[in-house]
Design an enzyme around this catalytic site. Sequence first.
Site, mmCIF file in Angstrom:
data_model
loop_
_atom_site.group_PDB
_atom_site.id
_atom_site.type_symbol
_atom_site.label_atom_id
_atom_site.label_comp_id
_atom_site.label_asym_id
_atom_site.label_seq_id
_atom_site.Cartn_x
_atom_site.Cartn_y
_atom_site.Cartn_z
ATOM 1 C CG ASP A 27 48.908 71.317 47.420
ATOM 2 O OD1 ASP A 27 48.710 72.483 47.014
ATOM 3 O OD2 ASP A 27 48.102 70.716 48.149
ATOM 4 C CD GLU A 63 51.596 67.956 54.428
ATOM 5 O OE1 GLU A 63 51.394 67.707 53.224
ATOM 6 O OE2 GLU A 63 51.054 68.904 55.017
ATOM 7 C CE1 TYR A 74 52.699 70.302 49.577
ATOM 8 C CE2 TYR A 74 52.788 67.994 50.236
ATOM 9 C CZ TYR A 74 52.218 69.247 50.329
ATOM 10 O OH TYR A 74 51.181 69.452 51.196
#
Length: 316
Positions: free
Chosen positions: A144, A43, A126
Amino acid sequence: MTLPDSGQLAGLHQALDQWFARTARNLPWREPDCSPWGILVSEVMLQQTPVVRVLPVWRDWMERWPTPAHLADEPSGAAVRHWGRLGYPRRALRLHAAAVAIREQHGGKVPDTYPELLGLPGVGNYTAAAVAAFAFGRRETVVDTNIRRVHARLISGDALPAPALTAGEMRLADALLPLDKELSVRWNASVMELGAMVCTARSPKCADCPVRSSCAWLAAGEPPPSYTPKGQSWHGTDRQVRGAVMAVLREAATPVPREMFEQAPADLGFAPSGVGIPLAALHRLNSAPEQLERALDGLLVDGLAEMHDGGLRLPA
């Protein structure tokens, strides 16, 4: 903007869930045996970086540092060195700091809740939500750039989302999230995949979209965006010079004297080889002296380089 009713929303959930099951890319961080650490690393690496560039670096990191403790045992400079050319190398420092915090505060295991993940160095809203969802199956609202664009077109009828994330977008994402925990995880992943592969920013493949019949943007006649997105410049920027300096430091086994950055290899009396290759590439940029100074000083301030024995090196 009109929100789908419960029946319409269930239809969207089902359509995207079935589409994702058929077409999702086979990515290593999506494998059932991928560790939460592997998902966290992915990520962070995927932020502003395409999958094709992330894949080899992610695999290298997982081989070198299969757990947070393995990375935490290394100096932070090792993370920067093996960040390669992913760009935004401060992300490597943040991952190293997160690994140290995981080892020291969480017994070496990636925490499994959004608040704990948000408490890790360099982990924002996020990333915390994405890791909680994709690594631990939590029902979290993941938003996102790709997800924002799908929501904007599908529900709001806009060609593009607002230039910056708004509270209204978060409320919309919350409202669209399935109540079922497992389905919510798949919904986050499927909407993200749709934005990455079909509902792209410049050339959306609307004919391939599994929810095109429900798309407010198509129904409105595909109106153009209300603003012109600003592309990220690279050539001639301070970022390009910083990247070139970092390439030199990654190749250097010993501290690099500052004058080596300021003079071409030929002027220093050697032909480009080893560290001379990225050094020659740096000098081919023909950057102004003040721009090079900004790059060198900025890397020192950001902790991506340090002074040692009169030269610059990656942080120890």
